[in-house]
Every structure is written in C-alpha cells, then in structure tokens.
Design a protein around this motif. Structure first.
Motif, PDB file in Angstrom:
ATOM      1  N   ASP A 122       1.793  43.863  46.301  1.00 49.79           N
ATOM      2  CA  ASP A 122       1.314  42.947  47.335  1.00 49.79           C
ATOM      3  C   ASP A 122       2.454  42.040  47.789  1.00 49.79           C
ATOM      4  O   ASP A 122       3.413  41.800  47.059  1.00 49.79           O
ATOM      5  CB  ASP A 122       0.170  42.084  46.802  1.00 49.79           C
ATOM      6  N   TRP A 149      -1.746  42.971  58.356  1.00 49.68           N
ATOM      7  CA  TRP A 149      -2.853  43.791  57.837  1.00 49.68           C
ATOM      8  C   TRP A 149      -3.023  45.067  58.664  1.00 49.68           C
ATOM      9  O   TRP A 149      -3.278  46.135  58.118  1.00 49.68           O
ATOM     10  CB  TRP A 149      -4.150  42.977  57.852  1.00 49.68           C
ATOM     11  N   LYS A 154      -0.481  44.883  52.212  1.00 57.88           N
ATOM     12  CA  LYS A 154      -1.411  44.080  51.409  1.00 57.88           C
ATOM     13  C   LYS A 154      -0.789  42.694  51.235  1.00 57.88           C
ATOM     14  O   LYS A 154       0.256  42.562  50.586  1.00 57.88           O
ATOM     15  CB  LYS A 154      -1.638  44.739  50.041  1.00 57.88           C
TER      16      LYS A 154
END
Length: 949
Positions: A122, A149, A154
């Motif tokens: 992430d 996004w 992420k």
C-alpha cells in the motif's frame, strides 16, 4: 530506509516526468469539464504506471536486487504523484499566489516514507496543510485520491495540519512512528520543514527512553502473536521474529534517539561496528529480495512464506539441490540465519541505546559504589555484565561461565555483556573446545536443574553454542521441508531439553505421568540430557541421521567428560531414538514377536527408561499439535509390556495370563450387569486371545452389549460411536457379517464423512461376524465428535455397505471440486515394505506416501483385490506423509510367502499410492448384495402389479 546516494539507472525508462507532464497538458487541452479531464488524464497515467511497473519487474528478475526494486517503486510513485499534483493545481484548481490556507504538501509515510515500496504494498500518504485549510485543499486531495484509486493503486491517507500531527503524535506512539519516517514528495515544502523541526523539538526531545520502551513492548507483543520464535517453518517475513519489522524497529529507534537518516551513521556514534552495519544492510537486502519475489509470485501483498511458495521462491533465487539438502531447505536455512542475525543486531542496538540513556555522572558513581559481584561478574540492576569489554577476548572460558552464573542465580544477562561476547566468538578455538574445564561448565549448563533451555537458547542466539559445539552449529537454522516439523532442528532440540527439564521437575505430571515417574528412577540424568542434545545432531548430512549421530556422540561424549559406558549409552540412544515410537505406532503390541524384538533391542530396564523419556520429549517438541493422548497411550502400553517381559515373564506366558485376566474382568462386569452364566460363557468363546488383549475392559463390555443388542434385534449392521476426550479420539465400532472388502468400504465411508483413521482393530469372531473398531480424529487432531459429523458418518457407512454409493467414485468427484490440499506441494516418494519376520502369524506391510483423502480406502481396496485378509491396521500421519501398516493373511489364513504374490501386492499398493483416481472397487459385501436383491424384488413386484392393473 531510502539511501538517497544510490542512483536508479536509466530512470526515464521507468518514468519520464517531463514527458508525462507534457502528455497531461495535451490531454487537458480544450477540456473544461472536470470529469472529462480526469478521464483524459487516466489515459496517460494508467499506461505510464503499467510500463513503469513492468520495467522494474524485468530489472528485478535480471538482478534479483530487492533494495533497488523497492527504491525504484518509490521513484515511480513519487514521479506519478508529482505529475498528478502539478496537473491538478495547474488545470483544475489554479492559484497563482495561494494563501497559507490554500497551501498543501504531499508527504510519504510508513514504508513509502522509508523508501521501501514492495510491488504489492500500500501507499501511505499524509496531506499536510495549515490550521484552517481552504476549500481548495480538500478539492486537490479528493481529486488526487480518486485518480490514484482509478489507476489501481492501494492508498492509505490522512489529511492533517502540522498542529494536529503533533498533538496526535504525542498521544499515540503509532502515529508518532509514522511521522518519524516522513518524506517530502511535492507541494509546499515549508509545511514539511515546519513539521520536522517541531516534531524533533516537541515530540522527540526528552522522550527517548519512553519511545524505546514502547517500541520494545510493541515488538514483544508482535512476536508473541506470531509464535514468539524466529524458527517457525512458515515465517512471516514482515511481522515475524527476525523479519523486516524488527529492522524497522531498530531504524525507528536509532532515528528517534540519534537523529540519523541512515544506519551507517551509527558507526560515528560508536553504536555499531562497520561489520554490524554491513550485517544490517545484508539482512535488509536479503529480506527485501525475498519479499519482492513473494509479491511477484502470488500477485498480492502476501507476507507469509508458506510451504506452497517456498519451493518456487528457492528456485527463483537460484538455490539448487545438493546431496545433503534440497534447494528449498537451503533457502529456508539462509532465511533463518538472516533472522538470527537480525536478533543479534537487536541485542547490540539495545545495549547501545541503553548506554546512550545513562543517567547523570552522580548516578553512575552511585551505581558503582553499590554495585555487587557474583562469581566475578558485575551486577547492573538485576543483570550480569562485564566492565571490561575485552574480558572475553582475554578469558574465553568466561563466556561459558557467564551463562552458568546467570542460570544458577536466575539472572538476565546485560545486552552490553552479550555484545562484547558476540564480538569475541573468534576466541572459541579448538583448544577451548577441548579444555576439560570448559566442558565441565558446558555440562553444568546443559544439565542444570532449572531452565537449561532458556540458557541454551540464549547461547544459541548469540552464536556461542554453535561455536563451542560445531556439530550443533551445523544444524542451526536447519529446516526440514515438510508439514510435520514445526521448528528448525536447533530450536526443536532446545525445546526438547526444556520439556525434559520440566518433566523432571514435576511440572508436567498430568501430561506425562509415566515419564515423570521414570525420570526419578534414571541412574544417569546426564546421559539423558546429552542424548536429547545429540539426537538430531546429524540431520542434513546426506545419510541416516541416527547412524551418523551415533558416530558424532562417540566423538563428543568423551570431550564432555563422559565415561566409556556413558558414551556407549548415549550413542545407543541416538542410534535408536526413533525405535520406540516406530514400534508403538507401527507394530501390533499384542503380538509376542513385537515385544520380543523390542526387548531384544533395548535389553535393559535403564535403557528402556531412558528411551521412553527421550521419545516423549522428541515427539512433544516437534510442534504444538503433534503430541496427543493416543500416542501417549501407545507409548505407555509398550513401556509397561516391555518392562513386564524384562522382569522375567515370557511374552507368550504373559499374553496368556493377561488374556485370562481380561476375560475374568469381563465376566465379572457382565455378571454384575445381569447376564446369565451361559450367556457369559457363550460370549467369551466368540473370540481368541488377541481380541481380549487388544481392547480395554470398558470397550470389551461395550462390544458385548453391541453384540447382544444386534442379535436380539436381528440387525444386519450395528454402528456405535463413543467419544474419548482423554485420548482425543472417537471410537467407532462396526458389527456385521464379515466379507472380503468390508474394511475397504468402511475406510471409504469414513473418508467421505471427513474423518481420519488413527488406528484400527480388525476382529473376526469365531462365528464369522466382524467386530471392527476404528479410532477417528478430525482434521485438527481432535475427537471426531460433533453431532452432525457423527450423523454423516453413520449415513456414509450404511450407504457404502449397501452399495448405494461407491466410495471411489465419490472421492474422485470431490477431488475435482475440493480446494487444493496443502499436501499437494510436497513430494513423498511412494514406498511399500513387506516384512515376514516382524510377526509370527502375519505378513506385515508398511506403506509410505503423500496423504490425501481416501488413500486408506484405496490401499485397503488394493489389498482386498488380491484376496488378502486385513487383521490389524496401524494408521499414522506425519504432516503430509502417511505411514500405514497392515497385518495381513491370505485366504487360507497363512502368511504370504510366495515371491510372485508378494511382488503383485507391492506393485498394487504402489499404484494405489501414485494413481490417486485409480478406480479400484472391492467386491460387494453381503449387505450390499442383500439390499440389491430387495430392490430387484420390489421392481419385479411393482411391474407385476402394473401388469395386473
């Protein structure tokens, strides 16, 4: 821990920011609608991200450089964010002279802030603004997030002012840590600079020890949650002990206390040597490479090195097979050695951090005035230490003395002393290893009355144990690639020593009553402790580790100061340390030949006691769910019967006496229950000695009532289940007419019900009825006991025996739709051993192969197909490997001695092992034929009625 001095080659092949900026401007030209403009930008951003990722991926598979890979990903995302930010503020929310309220900075936090971005990680962002942000700030943040996004990233994010960041950092160590590793990406840099300056002044200064304690506490909790061992065979590369998070903790703490950006700067602080900095860098690079390979392999942010990915990772990282170990075992050993290095660095860091936070000179003086000594070592609080860091170089024996003193006095060892010791390990020379005094000290530690495992584990982690006993050093971090062994060889051994010590101290009397009693009768406890230390010492040497280990024992024991007799006993124990468990789980304990062979091997009561204790701790230390009450029962039974024979009672004489006693106890219980003398006599005549010897009195009574009820009700099939929570098994009793193929069909039905067979007693009574007893467990090693499980079991058996279902076909259907078993990743060479010497009356067949649903059915069906009668089945599962032993006779009740017949049986079983879907069906049972006949009769009757109408 981004190294800004390292340049990424050919950066523009990953992403060309200038070219992208121009492409974004062209895409936005002439568009006034915000949604259309975002769609146009996506057509630029998505391909650029995909192309950049592919370039990084291809480079990584060329050089396997994880450090460069994670830095390249950070560079790619940095540039994407800068391009996107510039486009948003230029084309959507322009402000030529923004006010303070309109200013914003994009800051990287978390792993992204450190400069570590693995392929599937992430992206953590902080959008930093002034106290009261204008609407423009929210608009910019929202647009950037939606765009990120939409291109498939992420993103974790927060939007805060500098004051909010500081306020939350003061109240929460997690937020404090996140802000500690922030990195400026783009926007208003003065905001970021203000945050860094105020963070250091208001959050860091004066709270160094508080931060250290918080991070160490957090680390300990994480380790406990992950198993509290760096030697778990499916480790978590990120959060496990010795993993990346431990390195992060060291980085955070050094940055908080020393205000450094790079670990290498700690050499200037006198915290680390250059060798230790190199060790940190090497460990970090290895873990990064493994993590990048793992993310690429599974296509998601997976952090566990599970068994199914380990072989492919080993292959990708060029670990090849060698005669003594496979590529995957070499790869995992390297991993565990790196995890150990991380542990060493943690200890060194802690010593340095603590030293950096020493109190005032007056406090240090006071400590020196009141400091006491124990056995020549200084006390610092409640920890042993040394004042002279060169002490261990000058007096190498003091390394061993330090641990003995700590053990005897129940004290911890100061990190300073352990650091000094680790840096002096080169002084453990052959002369020290052969020094009688050094070996006396080592034996004091190994055979200590309290917690020798704790001391040995600490010696192992700092490297002293492997240095002093190089043979042990060869198994440090050594793993065995299977689902049975949970720990590395060294960790398994140390755990076994700890279990032995707790049994000896009476702390495990409820779990191991016989072993606890036997421990008090052992004449030489030193022999037992040394045998436990050495029982797996020769694993990974390319031969039988028991035989090779016995040779090692004959060399090491004299060095340890043991006599010739003690040495021979240790060597014998190492050579035969698997014999008792093999006999208990693979052989019929009611067969006189089994007892005779085992007693001939053991020969003396003392060896029997030693072997029992060694066997118990060896099994118990394999893993948390390996030892169970069923194994305990088998070992206790074997020990008791072998002890009986050694006391002078012959196996056959003892067998006859025990059978007569069992029948007498049964007769008494039945008489008390109201049975007549004639009924009792008739019942006792139904079976031979073997039946009465193989079952306990409660089961014999239970069977008597089953038979009586079945005869009274004229049932073709009687099923009864009893749950024995103490043994963690469910006992299934099946009473019906015996027929060829009965055991196979029962095994198939049990497999369809989802149960595992751990043992089976096959009894054919004198009147031709079968009374078979199966001990069942569920997939977790507990009793198969839930009501829905038992109901399904009964239904499956009845349908299988009546012919309504065909187990082979049903198992084949399920195999096609079932989730892949974890055992599929392992290769277990199929092996069939046939022994005509292990039993007087039976041919003993041992089958080894990879476990899978329905395997027992396939094996028993193959035996039935060759007209063999199965009298006893011993079923054992070791992770992915199954070891099934069958006592069989031919159709005439004789052993199978014809070479051709034996070869046919061997080949049939081998095919059953390797051809999982082989359509082997046993002959129909009498119940199946009877049911089929009834169905045919009904159909005929139905047709006749229809014709009459």
């Amino acid at each position: 821990m981004l190294d800004t001095n390292v340049k990424i080659r050919d950066q523009r092949k990953i992403i060309d920011r200038r070219a992208m900026q121009e492409a974004m401007s062209r895409a936005a030209a002439g568009i006034t609608d915000e949604s259309e403009m975002r769609m146009a930008w996506l057509s630029v951003l998505k391909p650029a991200l995909a192309q950049g990722r592919e370039e990084i991926r291809s480079r990584f598979f060329e050089d396997h450089d994880g450090a460069t890979c994670v830095r390249a990903y950070c560079f790619l995302i940095d540039q994407m964010l800068r391009v996107l930010y510039d486009a948003v503020v230029q084309h959507l929310y322009p402000a030529p002279n923004p006010t303070d309220a309109e200013k914003i900075a994009i800051v990287a936090v978390g792993g992204y802030g450190r400069g570590e971005l693995a392929p599937q990680s992430d992206i953590d962002l902080l959008f930093l603004h002034h106290r009261k942000p204008a609407a423009r700030v929210d608009q910019i943040v929202e647009t950037i997030l939606y765009m990120l996004w939409d291109i498939g990233l992420k993103v974790g994010h927060s939007t805060r002012s500098v004051d909010e960041c500081l306020r939350q950092a003061k109240a929460d160590w997690t937020i404090c840590t996140a802000l500690l590793e922030t990195r400026f990406i783009w926007g208003e840099k003065s905001l970021f600079s203000d945050l860094r300056i105020r963070f250091r002044k208001h959050i860091v200064e004066g709270r160094e020890m508080d931060f250290l304690e918080a991070k160490m506490s957090e680390r300990n909790e994480r380790h406990e949650r992950m198993g509290d061992s760096r030697y778990v065979l499916e480790p978590n590369i990120k959060d496990g002990k010795g993993g990346l998070r431990d390195l992060h903790t060291l980085y955070w703490t050094s940055k908080f206390i020393y205000n450094v950006e790079d670990i290498a700067q700690l050499t200037g602080e006198g915290v680390l040597t250059q060798r230790e900095v190199d060790l940190f860098t090497k460990a970090q690079s290895f873990l990064w490479a493994v993590r990048c390979h793992l993310h690429y392999l599974v296509g998601r942010a997976e952090e566990r090195l599970t068994f199914d990915v380990q072989p492919e990772l080993a292959s990708r990282m060029a670990y090849t097979d060698r005669p003594s170990s496979s590529g995957v075992e070499r790869f995992m050993r390297h991993y565990f050695l790196v995890a150990k290095d991380v542990g060493d660095l943690t200890r060194i860091f802690l010593a340095a951090f603590e030293a950096a936070q020493k109190r005032t000179g007056l406090s240090r003086l006071t400590n020196k005035v009141f400091r006491k000594e124990i056995d020549g070592f200084q006390m610092d609080g409640q920890r042993l230490t040394v004042e002279d860091r060169k002490r261990f170089r000058n007096e190498p024996l003091d390394m061993l003395r330090l641990f003995r003193t700590a053990n005897r006095n129940g004290l911890e060892i100061h990190p300073d002393a352990l650091t000094a010791l680790s840096r002096s390990l080169s002084k453990i020379s052959p002369a020290i290893r052969n020094d009688p005094e050094a070996n006396r000290i080592f034996m004091d530690i190994l055979c200590a009355e309290q917690d020798p495992d704790k001391t040995l584990r600490q010696m192992n982690e700092c490297g002293l144990l492997g240095k002093f006993v190089p043979d042990f050093g060869r198994v440090v971090a050594q793993m065995q690639y299977d689902m049975y062994h949970v720990y590395t060889t060294d960790e398994h051994t140390i755990r076994a020593i700890g279990i032995l010590n707790r049994i000896e101290r009476g702390l495990l009397n409820d779990d191991h009553p016989v072993a606890a009693k036997v421990m008090q009768q052992i004449q030489s406890r030193n022999v037992l402790y040394v045998a436990v230390l050495l029982h797996d010492i020769a694993k990974g040497r390319g031969g039988d580790h028991s035989e090779l280990g016995a040779k090692v024992a004959r060399t090491l024991c004299p060095r340890f100061g043991m006599s010739e007799a003690e040495t021979e006993t240790v060597a014998w124990l190492v050579l035969h340390h698997l014999s008792m468990s093999k006999t208990a789980t693979k052989r019929d304990l009611e067969d006189p030949k089994t007892l005779k062979d085992f007693v001939d091997l053991v020969q003396s009561p003392e060896r029997l006691r030693l072997l029992l204790c060694l066997t118990v701790v060896d099994i118990k230390a394999v893993g948390p769910n390996v030892w169970n009450n069923w194994k305990a029962t088998l070992l206790r039974e074997l020990h008791a019967r072998a002890e009986e024979v050694m006391s002078g009672v012959s196996a056959s004489e003892g067998r006859g006496q025990r059978a007569a006693a069992a029948k007498a106890r049964l007769a008494k219980r039945l008489e008390e229950a109201g049975w007549s003398e004639d009924d009792i006599t008739r019942h006792l005549d139904r079976a031979g000695k073997g039946y009465y010897l193989s079952l306990d009195i409660d089961t014999l009574v239970h069977h008597a009532w089953i038979i009586r009820s079945a005869q009274s009700d004229r049932d073709d099939l009687t099923l009864e289940t009893r749950v024995d929570a103490g043994k963690s098994v469910t006992e299934l009793s099946v009473y019906c007419t015996d027929h060829p193929g009965l055991i196979a069909r029962l095994s198939g039905a049990i497999a369809l019900a989802g149960a595992n067979v751990v043992d089976a007693k096959i009894s054919t009574l004198k009147d031709g009825m079968a009374l078979d007893t199966f001990l069942l467990q569920d997939e977790d090693g507990g009793a198969f006991s839930r009501p829905n499980q038992l109901a399904r079991l009964s239904a499956m058996i009845r349908q299988s025996l009546s012919g309504e279902i065909k187990p082979m076909e049903e198992l084949a259907k399920r195999a096609k739709t079932a989730l892949p078993s974890r055992t599929n990743v392992f290769t277990v060479p199929p092996r069939v051993l046939i022994d005509n010497k292990a039993s007087t009356n039976y041919t003993v067949i041992e089958v080894n192969g990879r476990d899978r649903p329905g395997l027992l059915y396939r094996l028993t069906a193959a035996l039935t197909e060759h007209r063999l009668q199965i009298a006893i089945a011993k079923i054992s599962t070791y992770g992915e490997q199954v070891v099934d032993v069958f006592y069989v006779k031919d159709t005439f009740g004789m052993k199978i001695d014809h070479a051709g017949k034996l070869e046919q049986v061997r080949e049939a079983l081998r095919l059953a092992l390797i051809e999982g879907e082989r359509q082997t069906a046993p002959p129909s049972t009498a119940l199946a034929k009877k049911t089929a006949a009834k169905s045919r009769a009904k159909r005929v009757e139905s047709r006749g009625t229809e014709a009459a109408e």
